[in-house]
Design an enzyme around this catalytic site. Structure first.
Site, PDB file in Angstrom:
ATOM      1  N   ASP A  71      43.682  97.599  46.760  1.00 18.47           N
ATOM      2  CA  ASP A  71      43.615  96.322  47.489  1.00 18.47           C
ATOM      3  C   ASP A  71      44.832  95.463  47.143  1.00 18.47           C
ATOM      4  OD1 ASP A  71      42.729  94.010  48.799  1.00 18.47           O
ATOM      5  OD2 ASP A  71      41.297  93.480  47.233  1.00 18.47           O
ATOM      6  N   LEU A  72      45.991  95.818  47.733  1.00 17.50           N
ATOM      7  CA  LEU A  72      47.208  95.061  47.420  1.00 17.50           C
ATOM      8  C   LEU A  72      47.662  94.199  48.595  1.00 17.50           C
ATOM      9  CD1 LEU A  72      49.182  97.718  45.295  1.00 17.50           C
ATOM     10  CD2 LEU A  72      47.675  95.882  44.515  1.00 17.50           C
ATOM     11  N   LYS A  73      46.988  94.308  49.728  1.00 18.10           N
ATOM     12  CA  LYS A  73      47.224  93.431  50.892  1.00 18.10           C
ATOM     13  C   LYS A  73      48.721  93.226  51.166  1.00 18.10           C
ATOM     14  CE  LYS A  73      42.967  90.717  50.219  1.00 18.10           C
ATOM     15  NZ  LYS A  73      42.506  91.066  48.858  1.00 18.10           N
ATOM     16  N   ARG A  81      31.310  90.488  40.898  1.00 16.32           N
ATOM     17  CA  ARG A  81      30.655  89.870  39.745  1.00 16.32           C
ATOM     18  C   ARG A  81      29.156  90.118  39.606  1.00 16.32           C
ATOM     19  NH1 ARG A  81      34.062  84.569  40.842  1.00 16.32           N
ATOM     20  NH2 ARG A  81      33.979  85.601  42.875  1.00 16.32           N
ATOM     21  N   THR A 138      39.276  84.963  53.762  1.00 14.53           N
ATOM     22  CA  THR A 138      37.992  84.252  53.828  1.00 14.53           C
ATOM     23  C   THR A 138      38.045  82.907  53.094  1.00 14.53           C
ATOM     24  OG1 THR A 138      37.272  85.620  51.982  1.00 14.53           O
ATOM     25  CG2 THR A 138      36.519  86.276  54.147  1.00 14.53           C
ATOM     26  N   LYS A 154      37.550  99.529  43.359  1.00 13.50           N
ATOM     27  CA  LYS A 154      38.692  98.856  43.970  1.00 13.50           C
ATOM     28  C   LYS A 154      39.642  98.397  42.876  1.00 13.50           C
ATOM     29  CE  LYS A 154      38.342  94.531  45.900  1.00 13.50           C
ATOM     30  NZ  LYS A 154      39.458  93.698  45.456  1.00 13.50           N
ATOM     31  N   HIS A 189      52.235  92.551  52.854  1.00 10.86           N
ATOM     32  CA  HIS A 189      52.653  91.627  53.918  1.00 10.86           C
ATOM     33  C   HIS A 189      54.144  91.398  53.734  1.00 10.86           C
ATOM     34  CE1 HIS A 189      51.796  87.521  56.099  1.00 10.86           C
ATOM     35  NE2 HIS A 189      52.594  88.325  56.773  1.00 10.86           N
ATOM     36  N   ASP A 190      54.963  92.081  54.548  1.00 11.26           N
ATOM     37  CA  ASP A 190      56.416  91.974  54.381  1.00 11.26           C
ATOM     38  C   ASP A 190      57.053  92.500  55.665  1.00 11.26           C
ATOM     39  OD1 ASP A 190      59.059  91.891  53.143  1.00 11.26           O
ATOM     40  OD2 ASP A 190      58.038  92.052  51.216  1.00 11.26           O
ATOM     41  N   ILE A 191      58.355  92.673  55.669  1.00 12.12           N
ATOM     42  CA  ILE A 191      58.984  93.234  56.867  1.00 12.12           C
ATOM     43  C   ILE A 191      58.537  94.696  57.015  1.00 12.12           C
ATOM     44  CG2 ILE A 191      60.958  91.657  56.855  1.00 12.12           C
ATOM     45  CD1 ILE A 191      62.622  93.949  55.603  1.00 12.12           C
ATOM     46  N   PRO A 192      58.560  95.224  58.246  1.00 13.37           N
ATOM     47  CA  PRO A 192      58.002  96.561  58.490  1.00 13.37           C
ATOM     48  C   PRO A 192      58.546  97.640  57.562  1.00 13.37           C
ATOM     49  CG  PRO A 192      58.436  95.484  60.578  1.00 13.37           C
ATOM     50  CD  PRO A 192      58.969  94.563  59.516  1.00 13.37           C
ATOM     51  N   ASP A 210      38.152  94.049  38.678  1.00 13.36           N
ATOM     52  CA  ASP A 210      38.988  92.849  38.538  1.00 13.36           C
ATOM     53  C   ASP A 210      39.123  92.489  37.065  1.00 13.36           C
ATOM     54  OD1 ASP A 210      39.423  92.559  41.307  1.00 13.36           O
ATOM     55  OD2 ASP A 210      37.556  91.465  41.571  1.00 13.36           O
ATOM     56  N   ARG A 270      26.333  88.575  47.690  1.00 13.84           N
ATOM     57  CA  ARG A 270      25.585  88.119  46.520  1.00 13.84           C
ATOM     58  C   ARG A 270      24.148  88.595  46.632  1.00 13.84           C
ATOM     59  NH1 ARG A 270      29.673  88.034  44.820  1.00 13.84           N
ATOM     60  NH2 ARG A 270      30.937  86.416  43.893  1.00 13.84           N
TER      61      ARG A 270
HETATM   62  O1  C5P Z   1      33.182  89.083  42.351  1.00 14.96           O
HETATM   63  P1  C5P Z   1      33.185  89.123  43.830  1.00 14.96           P
HETATM   64  O2  C5P Z   1      32.002  89.884  44.421  1.00 14.96           O
HETATM   65  O3  C5P Z   1      33.354  87.767  44.466  1.00 14.96           O
HETATM   66  O4  C5P Z   1      34.474  89.982  44.171  1.00 14.96           O
HETATM   67  C1  C5P Z   1      34.959  90.053  45.461  1.00 14.96           C
HETATM   68  C2  C5P Z   1      36.129  90.963  45.502  1.00 14.96           C
HETATM   69  O5  C5P Z   1      36.543  91.067  46.862  1.00 14.96           O
HETATM   70  C3  C5P Z   1      37.342  90.488  44.726  1.00 14.96           C
HETATM   71  O6  C5P Z   1      38.008  91.644  44.219  1.00 14.96           O
HETATM   72  C4  C5P Z   1      38.195  89.796  45.766  1.00 14.96           C
HETATM   73  O7  C5P Z   1      39.575  89.875  45.492  1.00 14.96           O
HETATM   74  C5  C5P Z   1      37.861  90.601  46.993  1.00 14.96           C
HETATM   75  N1  C5P Z   1      38.045  89.931  48.272  1.00 14.96           N
HETATM   76  C6  C5P Z   1      37.427  88.738  48.626  1.00 14.96           C
HETATM   77  N2  C5P Z   1      37.640  88.167  49.839  1.00 14.96           N
HETATM   78  C7  C5P Z   1      38.432  88.766  50.705  1.00 14.96           C
HETATM   79  C8  C5P Z   1      39.049  89.980  50.387  1.00 14.96           C
HETATM   80  C9  C5P Z   1      38.826  90.538  49.153  1.00 14.96           C
HETATM   81  O8  C5P Z   1      36.674  88.187  47.856  1.00 14.96           O
HETATM   82  N3  C5P Z   1      38.601  88.221  51.891  1.00 14.96           N
END
Ligand code: C5P
Length: 236
Positions: A60-62, A210, A119, A33, A64-67, A11, A180
């Protein structure tokens, strides 16, 4: 057992920062990622540089659009040779099926997973965007839909992993962020678990950002996490 279940999110706002961290990591011991921040700044070139260094990349670009649009994006990502990529399950059945079909256009398709409910949303914020039911009900429903459409798994919090397992079964890949270490500050992740707890709850892959990327010694932290998961110090 997969010996590299930790996925380190790069990131960063530019390729040089991302590649500087990647240079310290061993591609035989973790995956990386690439998310929106880095990809929007640098495009496919940075993915290709990571591939050249031997990394398997979760894009990880998630989507979300039309098919039709999502199918095109998935095809392009699959052609880049990424290991894993994702879409939003709330894009609906037709979009999920189009994404599945699109990634099959390459010889070695990436794992295709879906985001169920972000989340960052709770029951109240979900109701505000018009969803009926709780976060849990929506996560379970979208996990079942994802499975029915032939995708490989979902991104979910570790707390949600047992519900997703119950809803979608054992042969479904669960990728969990929000991890964490026992000694960490929580940052902006409200509900967190430690790496061994996440695996116990059913996670197959752990996205750990992080705690690793901001550590003075990222390699030492990654080593300690891998040891706590029983992963071998040696490359497979
Ligand atoms: O630094 P940290 O451990 O919080 O990073 C979490 C990573 O997971 C980030 O790249 C964040 O975009 C991703 N992520 C998230 N929650 C999600 C999906 C992806 O935190 N539901």
């Amino acid at each position: 057992m997969d010996n590299k279940r930790v996925i380190v999110p790069l990131d960063f706002p530019d390729a040089s920062s991302a590649l500087a961290l990647a240079a310290r990591l061993d591609p035989r011991l973790c995956r990386v990622k690439v998310g929106k921040e880095l990809f929007v700044a640098e495009g496919p070139g940075v993915v290709s540089q990571l591939h050249q260094r031997g990394f398997e990349v979760f894009l990880d670009l998630k989507f979300h659009d039309i098919p039709n649009t999502v199918a095109g994006a998935c095809r392009s990502a699959a052609r880049m040779g990424v290991w894993m990529m994702n879409v939003h399950a709330s894009g609906g059945e037709a979009m999920l099926r189009a994404a599945r079909e699109a990634v099959e256009s390459v010889t070695k398709p990436p794992l295709l997973i879906a985001v169920t409910v972000l989340t960052s949303l709770d029951d109240v914020s979900l109701a505000r965007v018009g969803y009926a039911g709780t976060v849990r009900e929506n996560v379970e429903n979208l996990a079942r839909l994802t499975k029915e459409c032939g995708l490989d798994g979902v991104v979910c919090s570790a707390q949600e992993a047992p519900w997703v397992r119950a809803a979608a079964g054992s042969s479904f890949t669960l990728v969990t962020p929000g991890i964490r270490l026992a000694t960490d500050e929580k940052g902006d992740q409200a509900r967190t678990v430690t790496p061994p707890e996440a695996v116990k709850l059913g996670a197959d892959y752990l996205v750990i950002g992080r705690p690793i990327t901001r550590a003075p010694d990222p390699v030492a932290v990654l080593d300690a996490i891998r040891a706590s998961l029983g992963e071998s110090r040696e490359a497979a």
